[in-house]
Write a protein that holds these residues in place. Structure first.
Motif, short mmCIF file in Angstrom:
data_model
loop_
_atom_site.label_atom_id
_atom_site.label_comp_id
_atom_site.label_asym_id
_atom_site.label_seq_id
_atom_site.Cartn_x
_atom_site.Cartn_y
_atom_site.Cartn_z
N GLY A 73 0.94 -1.09 0.02
CA GLY A 73 0.14 -0.03 0.00
C GLY A 73 1.00 1.26 0.05
N SER A 74 1.91 1.31 0.60
CA SER A 74 2.82 2.55 0.65
C SER A 74 3.58 2.68 -0.58
CB SER A 74 3.73 2.32 2.00
OG SER A 74 4.62 1.39 1.75
N TYR A 75 3.77 1.51 -0.99
CA TYR A 75 4.68 1.84 -2.23
C TYR A 75 3.61 2.11 -3.39
CZ TYR A 75 7.06 0.36 -6.68
OH TYR A 75 7.47 0.36 -7.82
N THR A 76 2.59 1.86 -3.39
CA THR A 76 1.38 2.08 -4.40
C THR A 76 1.01 3.50 -4.26
OG1 THR A 76 0.68 -0.49 -4.36
CG2 THR A 76 -0.74 1.20 -5.28
N LEU A 77 0.85 3.75 -2.98
CA LEU A 77 0.25 5.35 -2.78
C LEU A 77 1.45 6.12 -3.50
CD1 LEU A 77 -1.27 5.02 0.52
CD2 LEU A 77 -2.38 5.57 -1.85
N LEU A 78 2.91 5.62 -2.91
CA LEU A 78 3.98 6.80 -3.46
C LEU A 78 3.98 6.95 -5.16
CD1 LEU A 78 6.54 8.06 -2.88
CD2 LEU A 78 7.57 6.00 -3.09
N VAL A 79 3.74 5.80 -5.85
CA VAL A 79 3.70 5.57 -7.18
C VAL A 79 2.32 6.29 -7.73
CG1 VAL A 79 3.37 4.09 -9.18
CG2 VAL A 79 5.11 3.55 -7.44
N CYS A 80 1.36 6.28 -7.21
CA CYS A 80 0.39 7.19 -7.38
C CYS A 80 0.44 8.62 -7.29
CB CYS A 80 -1.10 6.70 -6.62
SG CYS A 80 -1.79 5.27 -6.97
N TYR A 81 1.28 8.95 -6.33
CA TYR A 81 1.35 10.33 -6.02
C TYR A 81 2.14 10.94 -7.06
CZ TYR A 81 3.83 14.53 -3.63
OH TYR A 81 4.02 15.87 -3.61
N LEU A 82 3.41 10.06 -7.26
CA LEU A 82 4.35 10.43 -8.50
C LEU A 82 3.73 10.58 -9.91
CD1 LEU A 82 7.57 8.36 -7.29
CD2 LEU A 82 7.08 10.83 -7.09
N ALA A 83 2.74 9.59 -10.15
CA ALA A 83 2.10 9.61 -11.18
C ALA A 83 1.09 10.84 -11.43
CB ALA A 83 1.12 8.34 -11.41
N VAL A 84 0.26 11.33 -10.44
CA VAL A 84 -0.43 12.50 -10.50
C VAL A 84 0.45 13.41 -10.51
CG1 VAL A 84 -1.98 13.83 -8.90
CG2 VAL A 84 -2.18 11.29 -9.21
N THR A 85 1.22 13.72 -9.85
CA THR A 85 2.19 15.02 -10.05
C THR A 85 3.02 15.18 -10.90
OG1 THR A 85 4.01 13.97 -8.48
CG2 THR A 85 2.19 15.13 -7.34
N SER A 86 3.41 14.36 -12.11
CA SER A 86 4.36 14.13 -12.87
C SER A 86 3.54 15.13 -14.26
CB SER A 86 4.46 12.68 -13.48
OG SER A 86 3.45 12.27 -14.17
N PHE A 87 2.26 15.17 -14.20
CA PHE A 87 1.75 16.08 -15.21
C PHE A 87 1.99 15.59 -16.61
CE2 PHE A 87 2.66 19.19 -11.87
CZ PHE A 87 1.12 19.50 -11.60
N PHE A 88 2.08 14.44 -16.86
CA PHE A 88 2.37 13.68 -18.02
C PHE A 88 1.19 12.73 -18.41
CE2 PHE A 88 6.71 14.24 -17.44
CZ PHE A 88 7.14 15.02 -18.41
N TRP A 89 0.66 12.71 -19.55
CA TRP A 89 -0.40 11.76 -19.88
C TRP A 89 -0.08 10.11 -19.67
CZ3 TRP A 89 -5.17 13.53 -20.27
CH2 TRP A 89 -5.36 14.77 -20.65
#
Length: 121
Positions: A73-89
């Motif tokens: 869960g912590s790893y997945t939430l970190l990846v989700c945070y990075l995916a949302v803040t990356s501003f790429f499609w």
């Protein structure tokens, strides 16, 4: 009784029986669920599928489920945070893939809680 052929008088009379042998039909061997090798790519995928299936079923111990939330869960939430803040499609693709372990853990938690509620009734 000195003759060898006189032993039949001490035995009971035998009936003539039809002797037969039953041969069972050819049985297929049981397909046991073998554990795949994790060193092969397809075996690793199958092992991950088994793990996620076990977590989603809710049949694991509580400590395994809590540890899964902490690690996966912590790893997945970190990846989700990075995916949302990356501003790429392309970040949306990473987000869609990263949400899968969260869904598995959520399904396992709800299954575990519903099983516990059924036992109390």
């Amino acid at each position: 009784m000195s003759k060898k052929d006189q032993f039949d008088e001490f035995l009971p009379e035998s009936k003539q029986e039809n002797l037969y042998i039953e041969i069972p039909a050819e049985q297929r061997p049981l397909e046991h669920n073998r554990i795949p090798s994790g060193y092969e790519p397809m075996g690793e995928i199958e092992l991950r599928g088994r793990v996620f299936r076990g977590l989603a079923s809710g049949q694991v111990h509580w400590w395994v489920l809590i540890t899964g939330w902490i690690i996966l869960g912590s790893y997945t939430l970190l990846v989700c945070y990075l995916a949302v803040t990356s501003f790429f499609w392309a970040g949306l693709i990473f987000l869609a893939i990263a949400v899968i372990p969260l869904l598995v853990l959520w399904k396992g938690t709800t299954a575990k809680l519903s099983r516990r509620k059924r036992r109390k009734r």
